[in-house]
Structures are given as C-alpha cells and as structure tokens.
Design a protein around this motif. Sequence first.
Motif, PDB file in Angstrom:
ATOM      1  N   LEU A  19       0.829  -1.207   0.000  1.00 16.38           N
ATOM      2  CA  LEU A  19       0.000   0.000   0.000  1.00 16.38           C
ATOM      3  C   LEU A  19       0.864   1.257   0.000  1.00 16.38           C
ATOM      4  O   LEU A  19       1.849   1.341   0.719  1.00 16.38           O
ATOM      5  CB  LEU A  19      -0.900   0.035   1.240  1.00 16.38           C
ATOM      6  N   ARG A  20       0.448   2.246  -0.775  1.00 20.45           N
ATOM      7  CA  ARG A  20       1.040   3.566  -0.670  1.00 20.45           C
ATOM      8  C   ARG A  20       0.505   4.229   0.597  1.00 20.45           C
ATOM      9  O   ARG A  20      -0.373   3.700   1.261  1.00 20.45           O
ATOM     10  CB  ARG A  20       0.701   4.393  -1.924  1.00 20.45           C
ATOM     11  N   ASP A  21       1.023   5.394   0.897  1.00 20.18           N
ATOM     12  CA  ASP A  21       0.641   6.044   2.158  1.00 20.18           C
ATOM     13  C   ASP A  21      -0.834   6.443   2.196  1.00 20.18           C
ATOM     14  O   ASP A  21      -1.394   6.655   3.280  1.00 20.18           O
ATOM     15  CB  ASP A  21       1.535   7.262   2.417  1.00 20.18           C
ATOM     16  N   ASP A  22      -1.476   6.553   1.011  1.00 21.87           N
ATOM     17  CA  ASP A  22      -2.914   6.852   0.992  1.00 21.87           C
ATOM     18  C   ASP A  22      -3.755   5.567   0.996  1.00 21.87           C
ATOM     19  O   ASP A  22      -4.951   5.602   0.738  1.00 21.87           O
ATOM     20  CB  ASP A  22      -3.266   7.727  -0.220  1.00 21.87           C
ATOM     21  N   HIS A  23      -3.119   4.415   1.278  1.00 21.21           N
ATOM     22  CA  HIS A  23      -3.764   3.107   1.392  1.00 21.21           C
ATOM     23  C   HIS A  23      -4.251   2.557   0.049  1.00 21.21           C
ATOM     24  O   HIS A  23      -5.083   1.645   0.011  1.00 21.21           O
ATOM     25  CB  HIS A  23      -4.927   3.130   2.410  1.00 21.21           C
ATOM     26  N   SER A  24      -3.723   3.090  -1.056  1.00 19.31           N
ATOM     27  CA  SER A  24      -4.045   2.551  -2.379  1.00 19.31           C
ATOM     28  C   SER A  24      -2.876   1.706  -2.891  1.00 19.31           C
ATOM     29  O   SER A  24      -1.767   1.758  -2.342  1.00 19.31           O
ATOM     30  CB  SER A  24      -4.321   3.691  -3.365  1.00 19.31           C
ATOM     31  N   VAL A  25      -3.137   0.919  -3.940  1.00 15.63           N
ATOM     32  CA  VAL A  25      -2.084   0.151  -4.612  1.00 15.63           C
ATOM     33  C   VAL A  25      -1.923   0.732  -6.009  1.00 15.63           C
ATOM     34  O   VAL A  25      -2.902   0.872  -6.748  1.00 15.63           O
ATOM     35  CB  VAL A  25      -2.441  -1.349  -4.699  1.00 15.63           C
ATOM     36  N   SER A  26      -0.698   1.081  -6.369  1.00 17.92           N
ATOM     37  CA  SER A  26      -0.473   1.752  -7.646  1.00 17.92           C
ATOM     38  C   SER A  26      -0.770   0.843  -8.827  1.00 17.92           C
ATOM     39  O   SER A  26      -0.708  -0.386  -8.720  1.00 17.92           O
ATOM     40  CB  SER A  26       0.981   2.228  -7.741  1.00 17.92           C
ATOM     41  N   ARG A  27      -1.076   1.454  -9.959  1.00 13.44           N
ATOM     42  CA  ARG A  27      -1.308   0.703 -11.194  1.00 13.44           C
ATOM     43  C   ARG A  27      -0.067  -0.086 -11.580  1.00 13.44           C
ATOM     44  O   ARG A  27      -0.147  -1.247 -12.010  1.00 13.44           O
ATOM     45  CB  ARG A  27      -1.713   1.680 -12.318  1.00 13.44           C
ATOM     46  N   GLN A 130      -4.002   4.146  14.653  1.00 12.00           N
ATOM     47  CA  GLN A 130      -3.236   4.701  13.535  1.00 12.00           C
ATOM     48  C   GLN A 130      -4.091   4.673  12.266  1.00 12.00           C
ATOM     49  O   GLN A 130      -4.442   3.601  11.775  1.00 12.00           O
ATOM     50  CB  GLN A 130      -1.951   3.880  13.324  1.00 12.00           C
ATOM     51  N   GLY A 131      -4.439   5.838  11.749  1.00 12.78           N
ATOM     52  CA  GLY A 131      -5.223   5.894  10.515  1.00 12.78           C
ATOM     53  C   GLY A 131      -6.716   5.788  10.785  1.00 12.78           C
ATOM     54  O   GLY A 131      -7.161   5.592  11.917  1.00 12.78           O
ATOM     55  N   PRO A 132      -7.512   5.874   9.707  1.00 15.41           N
ATOM     56  CA  PRO A 132      -8.975   5.921   9.837  1.00 15.41           C
ATOM     57  C   PRO A 132      -9.607   4.525   9.905  1.00 15.41           C
ATOM     58  O   PRO A 132     -10.468   4.173   9.114  1.00 15.41           O
ATOM     59  CB  PRO A 132      -9.389   6.644   8.541  1.00 15.41           C
ATOM     60  N   LEU A 133      -9.155   3.713  10.867  1.00 20.74           N
ATOM     61  CA  LEU A 133      -9.647   2.337  10.957  1.00 20.74           C
ATOM     62  C   LEU A 133     -10.753   2.235  12.005  1.00 20.74           C
ATOM     63  O   LEU A 133     -10.689   2.881  13.052  1.00 20.74           O
ATOM     64  CB  LEU A 133      -8.496   1.389  11.303  1.00 20.74           C
ATOM     65  N   PRO A 134     -11.778   1.416  11.740  1.00 18.74           N
ATOM     66  CA  PRO A 134     -12.911   1.324  12.674  1.00 18.74           C
ATOM     67  C   PRO A 134     -12.516   0.671  13.992  1.00 18.74           C
ATOM     68  O   PRO A 134     -11.830  -0.347  14.008  1.00 18.74           O
ATOM     69  CB  PRO A 134     -13.927   0.455  11.920  1.00 18.74           C
ATOM     70  N   ALA A 135     -12.939   1.282  15.093  1.00 17.38           N
ATOM     71  CA  ALA A 135     -12.634   0.751  16.426  1.00 17.38           C
ATOM     72  C   ALA A 135     -13.742   1.152  17.384  1.00 17.38           C
ATOM     73  O   ALA A 135     -14.443   2.141  17.162  1.00 17.38           O
ATOM     74  CB  ALA A 135     -11.289   1.285  16.915  1.00 17.38           C
ATOM     75  N   ILE A 136     -13.894   0.378  18.447  1.00 14.59           N
ATOM     76  CA  ILE A 136     -14.944   0.610  19.443  1.00 14.59           C
ATOM     77  C   ILE A 136     -14.292   0.976  20.773  1.00 14.59           C
ATOM     78  O   ILE A 136     -13.463   0.210  21.284  1.00 14.59           O
ATOM     79  CB  ILE A 136     -15.822  -0.648  19.616  1.00 14.59           C
TER      80      ILE A 136
END
Length: 267
Positions: A19-27, A130-136
């Motif tokens: 993953l890149r830092d924006d959580h995407s995978v490059s083409r 760390q990051g926008p991950l779902p947590a309770i």
Amino acid sequence: MSAPFPYQLIATDLDGTLLRDDHSVSRGTRDALAAATEAGAAHIVVTGRAVPWTRPILDDLGYQGLAVCGQGAQVYDAGAHRLLTSVTLDRQLAAVALAKIEAEVGPLHLAGSRDGLDGEVLVGPGYEVQGPLPAIPFTDASDLWAAPLNKVYIQHPTLTDDELADAATRTAGGFVTVTMAGEGIVELLPLGLSKATGLSLAARRLGAKATGTIAFGDMPNDIPMFAWAAHGVAMANAHQDLRAVADEVTSSNEEDGIAVVVERLLG
C-alpha cells in the motif's frame, strides 16, 4: 509467451509495502504482480491487520486468493470470504504479561483485536488508533477480556515504540510474543506466533515452499517472514532492523518498490 517467474510465491506485507501512504495500490504494482501471476507465481498478502481491517482492501483489489492476517494468526480465503485457520491469544497469559510490563514501565494504553471474520478492535482510554480504521472505545478493562482475542496492542505515554517493544520483550517474552508492526503499533501475540507461522501454513495449501518464496516488507514484524523465505526485500522506507536482515533493499512503497523488483525478475 512470458518466461517463468523465478519464485513460486510472492509474499507482500500491506501497510508501508504494497500500500502507498494513501492506502491505495499503484497501477504499476498491480500490473507487475498480474504479470508475475501470469508467469506462474502466486501472490499472497501477509499482514499484521486482522481480517476485518484487511478485507476491504482485498475486496478493492479484486484479490481472490489466500491472505495471512493478524500477524500469522489467521489464514483467510478472500474469494470465499472464509476464515480457514485462527489462533487466539491466551487471555490469562496476556494479562500476566501486561502486569509484568506495567510493573517495569508504568501504565499502558491498551487496545485488543477480537477473533473472527467480524472481530471488532476495542480501544481503551488514551490509545491512539493509527489511521482511519474502525474501532470501538471501552472504559471498563474487563470488556477487553470478554471475548477471544488475536492480539493486544500496547502504547506508552513517553517511551518510543522500540523502547516499549524492547521492555515488553525483556519482561514478558516468556508469556507472549512481542512485535512492532508500525508507528504506534506494538503488539502482544500468542507465544511463538509470527507472520512466518501463517505464511508456512498458507504456502502448504498453495503447494509452495520457503525455497520458492520472495517476501517484501517494511517493519520488524516482517523479520520472521524474511527468515522463512528464500529472499527478503525491504522497502526503502523500512525499519532499520528489517533492513539489517534483508537480502536487498528496493524503492519505497510510494515509488513502486515491489514493482521494481518484480519487473526485474520478469526480465
């Protein structure tokens, strides 16, 4: 017809690697892995994330194969959305380990990853996800231990990640495995568990061997995977401890480091 790829299996970490830092995978990385697959290799994701935090990324990639999640605790069939194996943390041992660590370094901020396909991540006071991950969120410590866990996350108000991981290993290494998986991510795992454990199980299902595996990673939790695989490739952004044991260092996750190596091996 393309030449055969020199490895049976390409094992890639997710964060900071595939993953890149924006959580995407490059083409470029997608195309390189697709070409390697066409040339006979299998690509397998090996991540510290448990399945619920991994599944959305795999679905976005159209990934249908096996994935090793939860630092090796889970082997997940992404195509079937099915958990094939799952190892849980002995909660009594984990509680003893935590008490020993806190006796050494003082109070910790805690989180826990519950077992299962839909296991929630519970986060206690002061713990920074760390990051926008779902947590309770939880406030009563007993909630953390109320159901089976894959791992417990620990943070300290003043110690660095390396200092905390070292202290935890020194004081509680006989009860749990301690690993550092990223910035702010020090984890307590079932004793003896590592990415290599899950990868070896998944590789057996795929008919692949350690001698036919190339692995890519960026953090100390990838060290056991590098020890297991024939060839370990650290990203340019990798932690110094992983770079020290890598067979080679490639470009960063932002610069298609996986694709650079795969394309070279494809010739």
